[in-house]
Each structure stands twice: as structure tokens, then as C-alpha cells.
Design an enzyme around this catalytic site. Structure first.
Site, short mmCIF file in Angstrom:
data_model
loop_
_atom_site.label_atom_id
_atom_site.label_comp_id
_atom_site.label_asym_id
_atom_site.label_seq_id
_atom_site.Cartn_x
_atom_site.Cartn_y
_atom_site.Cartn_z
CE1 TYR A 1 0.55 38.20 70.40
CE2 TYR A 1 1.48 39.43 68.58
CZ TYR A 1 0.85 39.40 69.81
OH TYR A 1 0.53 40.58 70.44
CD GLU B 1 -2.32 39.66 72.23
OE1 GLU B 1 -1.21 40.21 72.35
OE2 GLU B 1 -3.00 39.28 73.20
#
Lengths: 293, 394
Positions: free
Chosen positions: B113, B201
């Protein structure tokens, strides 16, 4: 006594020749604010407000010639960040920026610079500040205020007026009322205003109006629990706001965790703040906490 | 402002960040030749069909399908294009899929991530990475915070290589993958700065079977305040992904958000607007919307506000709550009367005007002969409008 500004503040208006700047500068002057000059690049040498004050090309020049220590900014969003830096670099002590819509990346940079320079910035995207009967900076309607002993802090404009109005209707006046702005990055946070009100001899109690989004109310409440002797009445707007949506203010967005209205109200109450569930109770609750003491 | 995955990936690609690449289609008739083209251009046997909507959770909702053959790919495109995709982020009504992204299939070794956003409380940018890719980062933060590495970036200094290195080490990378990750993180920050993003993101950022680093997804949020200097980004706005009424309202400079209740409200100022919604709820009603008319409440604003509120059929009563500072209440009162007359309003309207010239305003409303219910305070106004929405006469 009061906080941040008073009758001795020497004020310049950045953007004084624009329509907003002219209108509000006139209102401020009528309120009694000591406006000593204005700044509009390219219009130095002219006068503004019907000849009442000189206009300068730069803040530096304005400060040197008028000995100004406070600036209020009414310039468009694309130029406002630079206007703040200009005022800070010129040695202005207190800057109030009314402009709405300054890009967040610009404000992150501005904040670092003013912190390094030791400048106090109020706003941006705020209604400004009033020390009742002494100095009005910004767009708040002065006539709704009464001189008294309550300090008011809020993120929003009209909700501040609502609170002031309720206070006046229950017979309570204000020392200073300040709208700190609803953007994600602002110059002065709630906690530092609480510190100032705590030190101010004239202020007996504080009304703190917050809203969803961010952690500022919680930081302020935790600080108050440890350090504040004066009572605080709190209200948090946005109990019905859905998560993930920006409710007008760029900062008013619930992103999960402690930034919901419910969580903030709970934490404020745990920190000893008298929390109003309904906005309509702000005046009456403030009267109650004062009578308790 | 949000954009689609395929648009986000195009931006990342422009900044030299490796992506899982592909092509987008809007029409089923393009499916076959575009699938062929993706397989040829990206040298891939299998493809992935990905629904393009702004909400997350697409995979779980059935909007992302691995397709091992061309036939499977065409079948999946047929099913996904035009479907009503419901995810935890779309709400129960879902979102129609108008575009699908046909991408190369990737052999994944590990999922990570990576995200960049603003840390409001520190007034700095925060770059977070985690070894737990593909998962909800809030869950990771709550359960295993030690699996998240963070660095804070001072905008005056910019992101430094040691910071990118620390992030890459946090992912336990070595060799070429470590070097690539460092470059990717530095490029992400450059991209974040230059595009006025409020969030980038990448979830997941993957280590492929052959040890390459690559973005499998891309989520961007952009600062609306910066739209004036980000024309290329602004052009990527997809109005189909936004509520049509909210889009209409923005044309009139009204800030409107639809909610589920039946009491409409029109207020000046965002804070007061939220407080008005809240007090409607406390009075036993449900707000139908958030509507901030801003600093100028004149005839046109009030009229457009009414139109926007009434485009929602569930609205049974409307509360106008104006605190006049610079705005003069007598002008607002005249605006309300004119708007009510011109629009032939049949839903009950409760009006509370306070502040500048409010006494005159109340007289104007009283003498107008228009069926407006005047209110004195927010408490009074909320009670009256909730009653009116229930059909009760006062």
C-alpha cells in the site's frame, strides 16, 4: 483587555482598491478600526476610502510609512497566499486573511513560513475578528455584538453571528469574537485562542463552536482540561452530515474516527466542556455556566 | 474532485511510474478489437476487465474480473459494461458502469500500500506505505499499526531521498526492486505537488513475479480550490459520476448535497447550514439536503435554491434560515416572496431571518399575503418546519 487586536492596532488593508476590499474597509473604519493605509501593487501614491488613507505598492512600504502592525487581506485566491507571505516578511505581526478558495498546497507552504517568522495568521476563509467596540477586522456585522465578558471562537461565519446573537439575547456581551476559518490548513487553531482567552483578564467564559472534520476541537478540549480555569460552552455542527462528503468548508469532511460530531461532542464533554446538543442552547447554556461559578 | 483509475494511471505513467497498463472502452462494439489490441500491445495472454466508477470496493462488488482467454474477456465486458455496480462506497443505489478498463494481467508476488496526503494536524504532507496491500488501510492502522511506515514531508524542503529509502526499507525490499520503489516514491511526491492532489493512493502497489514494482490501481483526489491552475486535471472530471442535482446547483454557485430526509433547507454559510440540518433532526424531522447559498442571498439565489431543493420529490417542507450580516434581510424577504410567487410553490415554506434589517423583513413577509410561515429563532423554525412536513396545521 481583549485578544489579538484592540483599539491600538494599526491596520493596513491588502486589496483595498478591489470592490470587496473597499466595501469592508469602509465598514471597518465606521466601526472604529484604526485603518492607516492600504496596499494594491501598481496603485501606490493614490488614496482610498474617499481620500481617508494612502495606498502603497507594497506591504513593506506601507509598514515603514504608517508603522502598521496588523494587515487584513481581501485579495483573490490565486494571489492570497503570496499576499500573506509578503505581509509576514514585511514584519506585520497579525494577519487576517478573509479570502476563500486558496489552494491547500499553497497554504501548507504559507503556514511553514509564517510559523518560522513568528507571525500570527487568522484564517484564511474566515469571517475575521472583532474586539467589541475597539477593532473589527473582516466581514462580521459589528452591530450584533455587545461589549461583555464572553470570548467566542468558531470555524464558520454565520454560525458565529448566531452564537453572538444568542449571547446578546440572554444579556451577555463579548470580549473578542474570532472566526478561525474552515479550511484544512489555517493559521491560528482553537487551542491557541483558548490560551489567549485564558490569559485575558476580562474574559470570563468561552464559547467554542466547531464542526465535523479534523482534530482541532479535540486538541483544544484536551489542552483546556489540563490548563483552563474558565468555563467553556461547546457546540459541534454536522451531527447529520454523511461521511465522506465535503459540507461546504473544505475541512468539513468526515473521514472516519474521531472527527464525527458525535465523537467530538463526547470527547469535549469528557474534558469538562459544557456541550450543547442543539445550536439553540448556546446562549442559555453560557448563562448557566456563568451562574454556576 | 475525483477521477477514474485509468485517468489516474495515465497521470502516474506520465511521471514515469510503472503501471498495469491497458485501454478503456465505452461501447460494447469496441470490445473485441480493443481486447485484441491490449493482448498484442502489452504482450499478455490473459486480461483484467475493470469497471471504471469513482467508488472503491469494485472487486468485491463484481466489477473486476480476471479473464484467462479472449472469450472470457468479452463475456466479462458484456456483463460489466452498463451494470449497476453496488459497493460499500456507492451506497445501496449503486453506480452505472459506463467505462471499462481492459488491462494486462500481472503475476503478483507481493501486494503493498502507498499513499500521500495532507496531515492537517502537523501541517505537513504524509507519505504512508504498508506491507499489507490490497486491504483497507484503516483496518491495518487499527489492528497492525506496526505494518505501516510513515514519513512527513516539509513542503519547503520537499521529499528527500532518505525518506523514500526509509519507506522502501519499510516494505522489506531489496536489490532492483528497492531502487525502483525509491524512484517511484519520489516521483509520486512530484506528481502530488504538481497536480495539486489532496490524495494519491496506490492500493495495491505490487512486486511482480519477476521482481518489478508496479501500480495495480490508482486513486486520486484533487483540491477543488486549485482547479483554476489545473486545466488538464479539471478536464478529466466525469459528471456522470456526480449527483446531477449537485452538478446543477454548482452552476448557480450553490453548494448542495442531497440527503435522505423530507425537510428541505436553504441557509447562508456552511456552519449554520449544518447546524440547521442538525436542529431539524433534533426537532424530530429528517433533513433532505445541505444547501449553502453563500454570501449573496438575492432573488435569483433563492429562486434557484428552491428549484434545486424541489427537484427532490421527497421534500415536504422547506426551511429558509438566513443570518444577515452583510446580507440585508429585507432584500432576502423580498426575494423569497418573489420566488414563491413566480414558482407557484405549494410546499409550505418556513422563513427565519435574523440580523441586518430583520424587523423590516418580518413586516414585509407578514404584509405580503404570501403563505409563508414566519419563525423567530432556530428552535421555533425547526419545530414549525417539521410540523409542516408532517402536514400539521399550526
Amino acid at each position: 483587555m481583549s485578544i489579538i487586536v484592540n483599539k491600538n492596532s494599526r491596520v493596513i488593508v491588502q486589496g483595498i482598491t478591489g470592490s470587496e476590499g473597499t466595501f469592508h474597509a469602509t465598514q471597518m473604519m465606521e466601526y472604529g478600526t484604526n485603518i492607516v493605509g492600504g496596499v494594491t501593487p501598481g496603485k501606490g501614491g493614490m488614496t482610498a476610502l474617499d481620500g481617508a488613507v494612502p495606498v502603497f505598492n507594497s506591504v513593506e512600504e506601507a509598514r515603514k510609512k504608517t508603522n502598521a502592525n496588523v494587515s487584513i487581506i481581501f485579495v483573490p485566491p490565486a494571489f492570497a497566499a503570496e499576499a500573506i507571505i509578503e505581509a509576514s516578511d514585511a514584519g506585520i505581526e497579525v494577519i487576517v486573511c478573509i479570502t476563500e478558495g486558496i489552494p491547500v498546497h499553497d497554504m501548507v507552504t504559507v503556514k511553514k513560513i509564517i510559523d518560522a517568522n513568528g507571525t500570527r495568521l487568522v484564517g484564511p476563509n474566515c469571517p475575521g475578528i472583532i474586539t467589541v467596540d475597539e477593532c473589527k477586522l473582516g466581514i462580521m456585522p459589528g452591530f450584533i455584538t455587545r461589549r461583555g465578558t464572553i470570548g467566542v471562537i468558531s470555524k464558520s461565519g454565520t454560525l458565529t453571528y448566531e452564537a453572538i446573537d444568542q449571547l446578546v439575547k440572554v444579556g451577555l456581551g463579548q470580549t473578542t469574537a474570532i472566526g478561525i476559518g474552515g479550511d484544512p490548513i489555517i493559521g491560528t487553531d482553537m487551542r491557541s485562542i483558548l490560551e489567549l482567552f485564558e490569559k485575558d483578564e476580562e474574559t470570563e467564559a468561552v464559547v467554542l463552536i466547531g464542526e465535523i472534520g479534523g482534530q482541532m476541537e479535540i486538541d483544544a478540549a484536551r489542552w483546556a482540561k489540563a490548563n483552563m480555569t474558565k468555563p467553556i460552552v461547546g457546540f459541534i455542527a454536522g451531527q447529520t452530515a454523511p461521511p465522506g462528503r465535503r459540507m461546504g468548508h473544505a475541512g468539513a469532511i468526515v473521514s472516519g474516527g474521531d472527527d464525527t460530531a458525535e465523537a467530538k461532542m463526547r470527547i469535549l464533554a469528557e474534558c469538562g466542556i459544557t456541550v450543547c446538543e442543539s445550536v439553540a442552547d448556546i446562549g442559555i447554556k453560557t448563562l448557566e455556566v456563568l451562574n454556576k461559578d | 474532485m475525483k477521477i477514474h483509475e485509468y485517468q489516474g494511471k495515465a497521470i502516474l505513467k506520465k511521471y514515469g511510474i510503472p503501471i498495469q497498463d491497458g485501454l478503456v472502452i465505452e461501447n460494447l462494439s469496441d470490445a473485441e478489437h480493443v481486447v485484441d489490441q491490449v493482448r498484442r500491445e502489452f504482450n499478455t495472454e490473459a486480461v483484467v476487465i475493470k469497471a471504471q466508477i469513482h467508488a472503491g470496493g469494485r472487486g468485491k462488488g463484481g466489477g473486476v474480473k480476471f479473464s484467462s482467454t479472449k472469450e472470457k474477456a468479452l463475456e466479462n465486458i458484456k456483463n460489466i459494461l452498463g451494470m449497476n455496480l453496488v459497493t460499500h462506497q456507492t451506497g445501496p443505489s449503486g453506480q452505472i458502469v459506463r467505462k471499462v478498463f481492459i488491462t494486462e494481467a500481472i503475476d503478483i508476488q507481493k501486494e503493498f500500500y502507498a499513499a500521500l496526503t495532507l496531515d492537517r494536524s502537523r501541517g505537513e504532507h504524509i507519505f504512508m506505505v504498508s506491507t499489507e496491500g490490497g486491504m483497507d488501510i484503516e483496518t491495518v492502522a487499527a489492528k497492525t499499526p506496526e505494518k505501516i511506515s510513515k514519513v512527513w514531508i516539509n513542503p519547503l524542503v520537499g521529499m528527500k531521498t532518505f525518506q523514500a529509502r526509509n519507506l522502501a526499507y519499510g516494505l522489506n525490499l531489496t536489490g532492483d526492486a528497492l531502487k525502483t520503489a525509491i524512484k517511484v516514491f519520489l516521483k509520486m511526491y512530484k506528481c502530488y505537488q504538481e497536480t495539486d492532489a489532496s490524495l494519491i493512493e496506490i492500493n495495491p502497489l505490487v512486486l511482480t513475479a519477476d521482481d518489478k514494482i508496479l501500480a495495480l490501481d490508482a486513486k486520486f483526489n484533487f483540491d477543488d480550490n486549485a482547479q483554476y491552475r489545473q486545466n488538464e486535471i479539471t478536464e478529466m472530471r466525469d459528471l456522470f459520476e456526480e449527483d446531477p442535482t449537485e452538478v446543477e446547483a454548482s452552476k448557480f454557485n450553490l453548494n448542495y448535497i442531497k440527503l435522505d430526509g423530507n425537510v428541505g433547507c436553504m441557509v447562508n454559510g456552511a456552519g449554520l447550514a449544518m447546524a440547521t440540518m442538525d436542529i431539524i433532526k433534533l426537532a424530530g424531522g429528517e433533513p433532505a439536503n445541505f444547501l449553502d447559498v453563500g454570501g449573496s442571498a438575492n432573488v435569483d439565489t433563492v429562486k434557484n435554491g428552491f428549484k434545486i431543493i424541489l427537484s427532490d420529490d421527497s421534500v415536504k417542507a422547506i426551511l429558509i434560515n438566513i443570518f444577515g450580516g452583510i446580507v440585508r434581510c429585507d432584500r432576502v424577504a423580498n426575494g423569497v416572496i418573489q420566488a414563491v410567487k413566480e414558482l407557484n410553490l405549494i410546499v409550505p415554506v418556513v422563513v427565519r431571518l435574523e440580523g441586518t434589517n430583520s424587523v423590516e423583513a418580518k413586516e414585509i413577509l407578514f404584509n405580503s399575503g404570501v403563505a409563508i410561515i414566519p419563525a423567530d429563532s432556530m428552535q421555533d423554525a425547526a419545530r414549525k418546519v417539521v410540523n409542516a412536513a408532517l402536514g400539521n396545521q399550526e
